[in-house]
Design an enzyme around this catalytic site. Sequence first.
Site, mmCIF file in Angstrom:
data_model
loop_
_atom_site.group_PDB
_atom_site.id
_atom_site.type_symbol
_atom_site.label_atom_id
_atom_site.label_comp_id
_atom_site.label_asym_id
_atom_site.label_seq_id
_atom_site.Cartn_x
_atom_site.Cartn_y
_atom_site.Cartn_z
ATOM 1 N N PRO A 1 -2.158 -0.515 3.799
ATOM 2 C CA PRO A 1 -0.775 -0.120 4.088
ATOM 3 C C PRO A 1 0.296 -1.026 3.482
ATOM 4 O O PRO A 1 1.049 -1.692 4.193
ATOM 5 C CB PRO A 1 -0.727 -0.150 5.618
ATOM 6 C CG PRO A 1 -1.674 -1.244 5.981
ATOM 7 C CD PRO A 1 -2.793 -1.168 4.960
ATOM 8 N N CYS A 2 0.413 -1.002 2.168
ATOM 9 C CA CYS A 2 1.438 -1.809 1.516
ATOM 10 C C CYS A 2 2.838 -1.302 1.848
ATOM 11 O O CYS A 2 3.828 -2.013 1.661
ATOM 12 C CB CYS A 2 1.221 -1.852 0.008
ATOM 13 S SG CYS A 2 1.156 -0.230 -0.788
ATOM 14 N N HIS A 3 2.923 -0.068 2.372
ATOM 15 C CA HIS A 3 4.222 0.474 2.756
ATOM 16 C C HIS A 3 4.814 -0.258 3.969
ATOM 17 O O HIS A 3 6.001 -0.117 4.255
ATOM 18 C CB HIS A 3 4.103 1.974 3.064
ATOM 19 C CG HIS A 3 3.092 2.296 4.119
ATOM 20 N ND1 HIS A 3 1.759 2.499 3.840
ATOM 21 C CD2 HIS A 3 3.213 2.441 5.466
ATOM 22 C CE1 HIS A 3 1.104 2.760 4.951
ATOM 23 N NE2 HIS A 3 1.966 2.728 5.959
#
Length: 299
Positions: free
Chosen positions: A258-260
């Site tokens: 989850p780089c978001h």
Amino acid sequence: MPALHSDATFERHYKLCAKAIEYMVSHMDSRPSLEQISEHVHTSPFHFQRIFQEYVGLSPKRFSQALTIQQAKTLLKHHSIEQSSLSLGLSSPSRLYDQFVNLEAMTPGEFKALGQALTLRCGLHDTPFGRIGMMTTSKGIFRLEFTDDLQQLIARVKQSFPNAQFLPAEDSQDGVLEQVMNQVLPSRVSTARSKAAKPLSLWVSGTNFQVNVWRALLNLQYGQTLAYGNLAEQIHQPSAARAVGTAVGANPIAMIIPCHRVLQKSGAIGGYRWGVPTKRAILAAEHGLTTSSPSSTIL
């Protein structure tokens, strides 16, 4: 980035690291120890280790391993694994294998083959956040990227793995995508958890530093966000926020890694590899959802 120092201290430390790197590169075959390098730059091993880590972003040992891998890649293009190991001065091919797994998440044989034994199932799928290209292998998800052009994604992967076999996705990939959505959309998560679905496997290629960053991201709870500096602290490299940002941007598995959830220090959304509107949509979908158990494992 290094901590704030006076100009004189910064210059002295910078020159010390530059001298050490020059020495390590010129003595790659003998792989000097921490003590030998620190003696060359006229400082104690402890002091040298701390300064090098701060200014380079890697420990001297990790930097030396990276040099070995870089040299190995060149050798493996023209020589066998055994010959390459001997040329590098390693005691056995297994030593080379260990270093590739540690830094690249792939074996030297896989790198040398340039994907010759790699079969990638490729498909384009619709999601609530946009179309997504997926590549899967027998080991797990290889790529998961927002795109409308599957052929463009395949062309990029072919640059690193020209000998890989690219085949159309099988029906099983729909099940994998279903698992992905079950772990992202709030309406599905509680049901997916209660069913105790098998964790997704992610087969990724990256440096040791990148993989450490991605593992840290997998431990974030749904709805939780953090700044690049906080993420750097979580991997015990508080001065490496900029390098962490680069690793976040290189994430090959959208949504699941989850780089978001990484924001600017001010709390602003910041950039996103697949566009800020997509990042906003995913964050909005996850808002208010909490869980404490990581749902994916990097092999």
